[in-house]
Design an enzyme around this catalytic site. Structure first.
Site, PDB file in Angstrom:
ATOM      1  N   LYS A 110     -10.067   0.367  -2.737  1.00  0.00           N
ATOM      2  CA  LYS A 110      -9.991   0.121  -1.243  1.00  0.00           C
ATOM      3  C   LYS A 110     -10.554   1.440  -0.591  1.00  0.00           C
ATOM      4  CE  LYS A 110      -7.031  -0.955   2.454  1.00  0.00           C
ATOM      5  NZ  LYS A 110      -5.792  -1.444   2.788  1.00  0.00           N
ATOM      6  N   LYS A 127      -6.749   3.381  -3.757  1.00  0.00           N
ATOM      7  CA  LYS A 127      -7.225   3.464  -2.464  1.00  0.00           C
ATOM      8  C   LYS A 127      -7.513   4.829  -2.151  1.00  0.00           C
ATOM      9  CE  LYS A 127      -5.386   2.143   2.266  1.00  0.00           C
ATOM     10  NZ  LYS A 127      -4.257   1.606   2.705  1.00  0.00           N
ATOM     11  N   ASP A 166       0.781  -1.188   0.089  1.00  0.00           N
ATOM     12  CA  ASP A 166       0.013  -0.170  -0.035  1.00  0.00           C
ATOM     13  C   ASP A 166       0.853   1.356  -0.154  1.00  0.00           C
ATOM     14  OD1 ASP A 166      -1.809  -2.170   0.845  1.00  0.00           O
ATOM     15  OD2 ASP A 166      -3.063  -0.727   1.657  1.00  0.00           O
TER      16      ASP A 166
END
Length: 330
Positions: free
Chosen positions: A266, A230, A167
């Site tokens: 996400k 995300k 991430d």
């Protein structure tokens, strides 16, 4: 339901490193990328927020609610990203990811455990080969303020320690200053270091100021090879919202329609209740479509959410609301 063609086999693989063929010219220079991004349709903020609010009023009952709760549990990246994280805390989190409700072995496992790079090996060992991914934040999370070699070393360390997913955070300063190609090249460089690990690209939407910027960042991320886009780090005041997640779902839907490449989404930060989670699942179904209703393509960045889902799941099974004393404290 989606209007695009069904997913091709190619759409079920990782997004390639670098822009797909339809966008190669757009990423040739700063000026061509700027022209492409500023040529994207402007976001109707009023319409976007109205649609997100309307979808949030959908009522989900009984059997459908039970299905949605289990699906949401299976989509959680169970996360601890604190300076006080210890090996013991990470091991406890891993145990909870594998067996969220010790009183009910039918409870799904979470999708992943998300930790800092130095805790990846601990999480990997604690999972004992269970079907739960190890995700690691990287690239000087959460601010992203470090030199490129430092960011890439962060990624390499996490992957070498056993991370299945990375991430990363973009440099919001570079993006907001209009250095779009620099943002694109950072993502492609990180993607190249990921090897088999899937890459989630965090935009920190609360710092991007406008919906148009969120749309542009989404397209940069997808063109650069992100496997997921995300919303947030969870470390700022404004994190995931129905509106910014809806906008990103529209982006992945449109990207697949043009390229055949499927990219996940996400939302992270601020999603704490079962009611919230179900609203986001409705957004997914009504915007991107059923192909994204799977933890390979949609995740929740959350920890406190899991406890509420477990309590609501127990209530559906027993007819009684157990309360927080009946779930483990993270």
């Amino acid at each position: 339901m989606p209007t695009h063609a069904p997913a091709t086999p190619e759409a079920q693989t990782h997004a390639p490193s670098g822009a797909p063929a339809p966008f190669a010219d757009a990423t040739a220079s700063d000026s061509t990328l700027r022209r492409f991004l500023h040529g994207l349709p402007g976001v109707d903020a009023v319409g976007l927020e109205a649609r997100a609010a309307a979808l949030g009023t959908r009522s989900i009952k009984t059997t459908a609610k039970a299905y949605a709760i289990d699906l949401a549990i299976s989509m959680i990246d169970l996360t601890t990203l604190e300076g006080a994280d210890t090996p013991g805390k990470v091991r406890a989190l891993a145990a909870k990811a594998v067996n969220p409700d010790p009183t009910d072995r039918t409870t799904p496992r979470t999708a992943a455990v998300c930790v800092y790079p130095d805790m990846v090996a601990t999480a990997r060992e604690a999972l004992h080969g269970a079907d739960v991914k190890v995700a690691s934040v990287a690239t000087a999370f959460p601010a992203g303020r470090a030199a490129l070699p430092v960011k890439l070393a962060d990624v390499r360390d996490a992957v070498a320690a056993g991370a299945d997913e990375i991430d990363m955070v973009i440099d919001r300063g570079a993006f907001l200053a209009g250095r779009y190609l620099e943002t694109y090249e950072l993502i492609t460089a990180v993607k190249a270091e990921c090897g088999p690990a899937r890459l989630k690209v965090i935009f920190e939407t609360g710092e991007l100021s406008t919906y148009d910027n969120i749309r542009r960042a989404s397209w940069i991320g997808m063109m650069a090879g992100a496997d997921f886009i995300k919303t947030s780090t969870g470390k700022v005041g404004v994190n995931a919202t129905p509106a910014n997640t809806l906008l990103m779902l529209e982006a992945v839907r449109d990207f697949r329609a043009q390229t055949g490449v499927q990219v996940g989404v996400k939302p992270a930060g601020g999603i704490r209740t079962t009611k919230d989670a179900i609203k986001f699942l409705v957004l997914v179904n009504e915007t991107a479509g059923e192909d994204w209703l799977d933890n390979h393509w949609f995740r929740f960045g959350a920890s406190s959410l899991l406890n509420d889902l477990l309590m609501q799941r127990q209530k559906l099974a027993t007819g009684r609301y157990s309360g927080p004393d009946y779930v483990t404290v993270d």
